[in-house]
Design a protein around this motif. Structure first.
Motif, PDB file in Angstrom:
ATOM      1  N   HIS A 169     -43.743 -88.034 -27.249  1.00  0.00           N
ATOM      2  CA  HIS A 169     -44.277 -87.626 -28.355  1.00  0.00           C
ATOM      3  C   HIS A 169     -45.199 -87.164 -28.807  1.00  0.00           C
ATOM      4  O   HIS A 169     -45.904 -87.139 -29.840  1.00  0.00           O
ATOM      5  CB  HIS A 169     -44.767 -89.850 -28.988  1.00  0.00           C
ATOM      6  CG  HIS A 169     -43.781 -90.514 -29.194  1.00  0.00           C
ATOM      7  ND1 HIS A 169     -42.261 -90.580 -29.737  1.00  0.00           N
ATOM      8  CD2 HIS A 169     -43.347 -92.019 -28.279  1.00  0.00           C
ATOM      9  CE1 HIS A 169     -41.787 -91.392 -30.105  1.00  0.00           C
ATOM     10  NE2 HIS A 169     -42.110 -92.088 -28.958  1.00  0.00           N
ATOM     11  N   ASP A 209     -33.971 -91.484 -24.721  1.00  0.00           N
ATOM     12  CA  ASP A 209     -34.628 -92.963 -25.167  1.00  0.00           C
ATOM     13  C   ASP A 209     -34.815 -93.174 -26.967  1.00  0.00           C
ATOM     14  O   ASP A 209     -33.881 -92.852 -27.831  1.00  0.00           O
ATOM     15  CB  ASP A 209     -36.472 -92.276 -25.714  1.00  0.00           C
ATOM     16  CG  ASP A 209     -37.182 -93.222 -25.747  1.00  0.00           C
ATOM     17  OD1 ASP A 209     -37.810 -93.894 -24.170  1.00  0.00           O
ATOM     18  OD2 ASP A 209     -37.870 -93.811 -26.939  1.00  0.00           O
ATOM     19  N   TYR A 239     -41.103 -92.670 -37.517  1.00  0.00           N
ATOM     20  CA  TYR A 239     -41.048 -92.875 -39.138  1.00  0.00           C
ATOM     21  C   TYR A 239     -40.610 -90.834 -40.065  1.00  0.00           C
ATOM     22  O   TYR A 239     -39.639 -91.546 -40.303  1.00  0.00           O
ATOM     23  CB  TYR A 239     -41.775 -93.673 -39.721  1.00  0.00           C
ATOM     24  CG  TYR A 239     -42.219 -95.298 -38.297  1.00  0.00           C
ATOM     25  CD1 TYR A 239     -41.190 -96.116 -39.191  1.00  0.00           C
ATOM     26  CD2 TYR A 239     -43.430 -95.637 -38.135  1.00  0.00           C
ATOM     27  CE1 TYR A 239     -40.994 -97.204 -38.411  1.00  0.00           C
ATOM     28  CE2 TYR A 239     -43.594 -96.798 -37.846  1.00  0.00           C
ATOM     29  CZ  TYR A 239     -42.098 -97.301 -37.685  1.00  0.00           C
ATOM     30  OH  TYR A 239     -42.569 -98.788 -37.186  1.00  0.00           O
ATOM     31  N   GLY A 333     -39.023 -94.434 -22.123  1.00  0.00           N
ATOM     32  CA  GLY A 333     -39.090 -95.825 -22.474  1.00  0.00           C
ATOM     33  C   GLY A 333     -38.728 -96.855 -21.908  1.00  0.00           C
ATOM     34  O   GLY A 333     -37.642 -96.598 -21.153  1.00  0.00           O
ATOM     35  N   TYR A 335     -39.510-101.467 -21.792  1.00  0.00           N
ATOM     36  CA  TYR A 335     -40.110-102.206 -22.147  1.00  0.00           C
ATOM     37  C   TYR A 335     -39.382-103.653 -21.460  1.00  0.00           C
ATOM     38  O   TYR A 335     -40.508-104.398 -21.640  1.00  0.00           O
ATOM     39  CB  TYR A 335     -40.787-102.313 -23.188  1.00  0.00           C
ATOM     40  CG  TYR A 335     -40.913-101.116 -23.725  1.00  0.00           C
ATOM     41  CD1 TYR A 335     -42.196-100.101 -22.866  1.00  0.00           C
ATOM     42  CD2 TYR A 335     -40.220 -99.700 -24.599  1.00  0.00           C
ATOM     43  CE1 TYR A 335     -42.629 -98.860 -22.786  1.00  0.00           C
ATOM     44  CE2 TYR A 335     -40.992 -98.461 -24.434  1.00  0.00           C
ATOM     45  CZ  TYR A 335     -42.498 -98.216 -23.934  1.00  0.00           C
ATOM     46  OH  TYR A 335     -41.875 -96.548 -24.437  1.00  0.00           O
TER      47      TYR A 335
HETATM   48  C1  OKP Z   1     -42.651 -94.332 -27.156  1.00  0.00           C
HETATM   49  B1  OKP Z   1     -40.811 -94.405 -26.465  1.00  0.00           B
HETATM   50  C2  OKP Z   1     -42.335 -99.738 -33.719  1.00  0.00           C
HETATM   51  C3  OKP Z   1     -43.765 -99.428 -33.146  1.00  0.00           C
HETATM   52  C4  OKP Z   1     -43.421 -98.537 -32.155  1.00  0.00           C
HETATM   53  C5  OKP Z   1     -45.251 -97.103 -30.403  1.00  0.00           C
HETATM   54  C6  OKP Z   1     -43.899 -97.266 -29.740  1.00  0.00           C
HETATM   55  C7  OKP Z   1     -43.677 -95.855 -28.833  1.00  0.00           C
HETATM   56  C8  OKP Z   1     -42.498 -95.892 -28.430  1.00  0.00           C
HETATM   57  N1  OKP Z   1     -42.740-101.054 -34.310  1.00  0.00           N
HETATM   58  N2  OKP Z   1     -45.601 -98.093 -31.269  1.00  0.00           N
HETATM   59  O1  OKP Z   1     -40.454 -93.351 -27.008  1.00  0.00           O
HETATM   60  O2  OKP Z   1     -40.560 -95.854 -25.519  1.00  0.00           O
END
Ligand code: OKP
Ligand code: ZN
Length: 355
Positions: A169, A209, A239, A333, A335
């Motif tokens: 990102h 990802d 988005y 990512g 998680y």
């Molecule tokens: C990082 B990577 C979603 C909110 C997302 C940040 C996500 C970052 C993802 N409702 N907040 O691409 O895994």
């Protein structure tokens, strides 16, 4: 396969982020690295190796990021503490220079003079708090990526950069989505510089990802020597990027390929789209392949909404293997701490063995 690590990647440990209006525990934790490492070590299939501390990471980062952005990341926390910020706390943006308020920052490279102004100028969301240790980990993460890239260029052997914070990102001069330095972009520029013919050293970046890698797309958008292919959730974070219409600009036109997918995407549909992305890469015929490897596409991921199973990661590994390219995998990512290790291992084993 060699797996590169650096213990300094685990220092960055922000306590919280802001999601859906709530203060929640930070998802992007050092335990992610620990779980993956536990799943990879022990039986000799993977060799864990320390990143090279003598690599001049900042010099390589400058090939991707602006000097003012790098200086901001390095100095912001110290300046904040001098202004009275909590030395144990986290520096968050307060305002963002929305283009509907001012065009000034979009057209001229004139950062705001106040630190609070800079926090929003150099970041696009609330997921990148800066703590006392953040910059140390940001450097370490890129160092891991560079060390793995060096292995690739010297031996031709595929390698895995087990690093955090992630990178896809992060753009030329902006952090967001847990990302500060774009580790994959830094590795790509490094590989091009190391190769005997830097202008004809084509690189393909395959981003699997769950989220669109807006930063990687931005960095290479006008560059015909780097093809970016991304599979991601259509209507999810970040988005504002990731549509099929974004195909590159100027000389880079036709070298950016987005595959937006619906929420709930399952194994079969995912692999079908992945084969299309891989076909684009096959036609481009790069010297190297870099994979932005996220496993937040898994069915139980807490922030992703795809429905992939563990078996799918073996298939994904096989499909990538089919390209027969020297391949650098870089962690993005994923998680769900209970499954992240098994899923990463399954994908890499699918790549190694083809089974
Ligand atoms: C990082 B990577 C979603 C909110 C997302 C940040 C996500 C970052 C993802 N409702 N907040 O691409 O895994
Ligand atoms: Zn993601």
């Amino acid at each position: 396969m060699k797996v590169f690590v650096d213990e300094e990647c685990s220092l960055h440990r922000p306590p919280y982020e802001i999601l859906s209006g709530k203060i929640v525990a930070y998802h992007e934790t050092p335990d992610r690295l620990l779980q993956i490492r536990l799943a990879l070590e022990g039986d000799g299939v993977f060799q864990i190796e320390d990143a090279d501390r003598s690599i001049d990471v900042q010099r390589h980062a400058l090939q991707v990021h602006s000097v003012d952005y790098i200086e901001y990341l390095e100095s912001a926390f110290g300046l904040w503490v001098e202004e009275g910020g909590d030395p144990e706390g986290s520096l968050f943006p307060e305002t963002f220079p929305n283009a509907k308020i001012t065009q000034r920052f979009a057209t001229a490279n004139l950062a705001p003079r106040s630190l609070a102004g800079k926090t929003g100028y150099y970041c696009f969301d609330l997921s990148c708090p800066i703590t006392a240790d953040t910059y140390t980990s940001v450097l370490a993460s890129a160092r891991v990526s560079l060390s793995a890239a060096r292995e690739l260029s010297r031996s031709g052997e595929s390698a895995f950069a087990l690093s955090r914070p992630p990178g896809h990102h992060a753009g030329t001069s902006v952090a967001g989505g847990y990302c500060f330095f774009n580790n994959v972009a830094i590795a790509a520029k490094y590989l091009q510089q190391e190769s005997e013919c830097s202008t004809c050293c084509g690189i393909a970046i395959l981003d699997i990802d769950y989220h669109h890698g807006n930063g990687t797309q931005e960095i290479f958008y006008s560059d015909s020597s780097v093809t970016y292919v991304s599979l991601h959730a259509e209507l999810d974070y970040p988005y504002f990027t990731g549509s099929r219409e974004e195909r590159g600009d100027g000389p880079g036109e036709g070298f950016n390929h987005n595959f937006p997918l619906p929420f709930g995407t399952e194994d079969g549909a995912y692999c079908g789209e992945l084969r299309k992305g891989v076909k684009v890469i096959k036609e481009f015929d790069p010297a190297y392949l870099i994979v932005s490897l996220g496993v937040d596409t898994f069915e139980s991921d807490p922030i992703g909404a795809f429905k992939l199973t563990t078996a799918c990661y073996a298939e994904i590994g096989c499909i990538i293997r089919g390209l027969s390219k020297p391949t650098l995998f870089v962690l993005e990512g994923g998680y769900d701490l209970d499954t992240i290790g098994k899923n990463v291992r399954t994908l890499l084993e699918g790549f190694i063995t083809g089974a």
